[in-house]
Design a protein around this motif. Structure first.
Motif, PDB file in Angstrom:
ATOM      1  N   ASP A 183       0.832  -1.202   0.000  1.00 40.49           N
ATOM      2  CA  ASP A 183       0.000   0.000   0.000  1.00 40.49           C
ATOM      3  C   ASP A 183       0.868   1.255   0.000  1.00 40.49           C
ATOM      4  O   ASP A 183       0.638   2.188  -0.766  1.00 40.49           O
ATOM      5  CB  ASP A 183      -0.924   0.021   1.221  1.00 40.49           C
ATOM      6  N   ARG A 209       3.263   7.108  -6.529  1.00 39.38           N
ATOM      7  CA  ARG A 209       2.405   8.156  -7.077  1.00 39.38           C
ATOM      8  C   ARG A 209       2.903   9.548  -6.680  1.00 39.38           C
ATOM      9  O   ARG A 209       2.923  10.474  -7.502  1.00 39.38           O
ATOM     10  CB  ARG A 209       0.972   7.971  -6.582  1.00 39.38           C
ATOM     11  N   GLY A 220      -7.086  10.815  -1.850  1.00 39.75           N
ATOM     12  CA  GLY A 220      -7.715   9.943  -2.842  1.00 39.75           C
ATOM     13  C   GLY A 220      -7.282   8.503  -2.702  1.00 39.75           C
ATOM     14  O   GLY A 220      -8.095   7.578  -2.843  1.00 39.75           O
ATOM     15  N   TYR A 221      -6.006   8.287  -2.407  1.00 41.83           N
ATOM     16  CA  TYR A 221      -5.492   6.925  -2.269  1.00 41.83           C
ATOM     17  C   TYR A 221      -6.082   6.234  -1.046  1.00 41.83           C
ATOM     18  O   TYR A 221      -6.435   5.045  -1.093  1.00 41.83           O
ATOM     19  CB  TYR A 221      -3.970   6.960  -2.190  1.00 41.83           C
ATOM     20  N   CYS A 222      -6.190   6.982   0.062  1.00 46.98           N
ATOM     21  CA  CYS A 222      -6.787   6.401   1.274  1.00 46.98           C
ATOM     22  C   CYS A 222      -8.228   5.989   1.009  1.00 46.98           C
ATOM     23  O   CYS A 222      -8.692   4.953   1.508  1.00 46.98           O
ATOM     24  CB  CYS A 222      -6.707   7.391   2.425  1.00 46.98           C
ATOM     25  N   GLU A 266      -9.383   4.996  -1.836  1.00 42.57           N
ATOM     26  CA  GLU A 266      -9.298   3.791  -2.684  1.00 42.57           C
ATOM     27  C   GLU A 266      -9.163   2.523  -1.847  1.00 42.57           C
ATOM     28  O   GLU A 266      -9.800   1.515  -2.126  1.00 42.57           O
ATOM     29  CB  GLU A 266      -8.084   3.883  -3.613  1.00 42.57           C
ATOM     30  N   ILE A 267      -8.292   2.578  -0.836  1.00 40.62           N
ATOM     31  CA  ILE A 267      -7.996   1.360  -0.077  1.00 40.62           C
ATOM     32  C   ILE A 267      -8.831   1.264   1.204  1.00 40.62           C
ATOM     33  O   ILE A 267      -8.635   0.348   2.019  1.00 40.62           O
ATOM     34  CB  ILE A 267      -6.494   1.264   0.268  1.00 40.62           C
TER      35      ILE A 267
END
Length: 356
Positions: free
Chosen positions: A16, A23, A308-310, A312-313
């Protein structure tokens, strides 16, 4: 980039952070910004010089008290610049980083650079973990019911009323930094002990000489007290929203992976450019903990990627407005402080959680 190995963290979780790092790196947000730091440091040095000139020109007058908060603000900003230096966001080499950090910390601000770096590195390694994070074991505030239950005497009274005493306690931060510096440089061990001792002594001698020569004794005392109180509250209000009121991790809790260990106990400020300027960029605390060497000017852009990544996961990403964050802090301090009125055998705090 080597992702730290952690007990109980599977390969997917370690990956992760690897993906997030890629990115952020691909966006160019990890590159150094020498022109930004040159401009920022030059502006602060000029501001400090102008304040010193104004102080000397005004002479022995009570109007000097109007300058005390301005000195507190400029020195606070210089301390924040020293924070970036210590994280190697400014200089590349270890020796140059230490030299600039000691000049800023010991000579300009009057705080031991070596002590602060050691303390701060432990905080970054295990934020909000009791027994590991110095900020979670503060002598000013109790953060868990267990800590409250262990207090006695005056300390117990303070713990019980810590929410109401929040600002008065923060005003003692400057005194605490001076005491920690004195203890470290007289009894402790730092890498450049002689240099740190010399520059810290020079700072306090010059500051004392300045106020004694220019002001009357009563004016000097009032100026020093007001400066110290404002300086402590300013620094305290910068760092308080970052982790206070956020989940605590117990001493013996299982360690989680790096990404979650840094994101879950941290809170970002949802605010405009002016507030983030006052906070030295540290309102983006989540991004700062994930990428400590990132120049603060890049943290806003990084926050969009990390948020945004948080999402997503499925990882919780905490943001709050300035007023809201302090309300959460006071609510938590009040809740934990109530444990100081109970028996020593208190039940576990709702804020003491295992790593999620």
């Amino acid at each position: 980039m080597t992702v730290p190995e952690t007990a109980g963290a599977g390969t997917a979780r370690r990956d992760d952070f690897t993906e997030l790092y890629r990115r952020v790196s691909d966006a160019g947000l990890l590159r150094r910004r020498p022109l930004y730091y040159l401009g920022r440091s030059s502006a602060l040095i000029v501001a400090l010089g102008l304040l010193l000139a104004a102080f000397a020109a005004l002479g022995a007058t009570w109007r000097q008290l109007l300058l005390a908060p301005l000195f507190a603000f400029v020195l606070g900003q210089l301390a924040l610049l020293g924070h970036d230096v210590a994280h190697r966001a400014v200089c590349t080499g270890r020796r140059s980083t230490d030299l600039v950090g000691i000049l800023l910390g010991n000579l300009v601000v009057g705080m031991s650079y070596g002590w602060w770096v050691s303390d701060h590195n432990r905080h970054h390694a295990q934020p909000n973990r009791e027994g590991h994070d110095p900020a979670a074991d503060s002598i000013l505030f109790v953060r868990t019911a267990e800590q409250a239950g262990r207090t006695t005497g005056v300390r117990r009274f303070v713990a019980r009323h810590q929410a109401e005493l929040f600002l008065p306690l923060l005003s003692l931060q400057a005194l605490g930094l001076a005491v920690a510096t004195w203890l470290t440089l007289t009894r402790g061990s730092v890498r450049y002990r002689t240099l740190e001792r010399t520059l810290a002594a020079l700072h306090y001698l010059l500051a004392a000489a300045l106020v004694v020569v220019v002001l009357t004794p009563l004016q000097a005392l009032a100026f020093v007290v007001l400066f110290g109180a404002v300086f402590g509250v300013y620094l305290g209000c910068i760092f308080a929203p970052n982790h206070k009121g956020m989940p605590m991790t117990g001493r013996d809790a299982e360690r989680t992976d790096f990404l979650r260990r840094q994101v879950l106990p941290s809170r970002n400020l949802r605010a405009g450019c002016f507030v983030h300027f006052l906070f030295g960029g540290l309102g983006y605390q989540i991004e700062h903990h994930l990428f400590p060497a990132m120049p603060v000017v890049a943290l806003r852009s990084a926050s969009r990627i990390v948020r945004g990544y948080c999402a997503e996961i499925g990882l919780e990403y905490c943001e709050a407005g300035l007023v809201e964050s302090f309300r959460e802090i006071l609510r938590d301090l009040r809740s934990v402080g109530r444990a100081a009125t109970a028996d020593r055998s208190v039940r576990p705090s709702r804020r003491t959680e295992g790593a999620r």
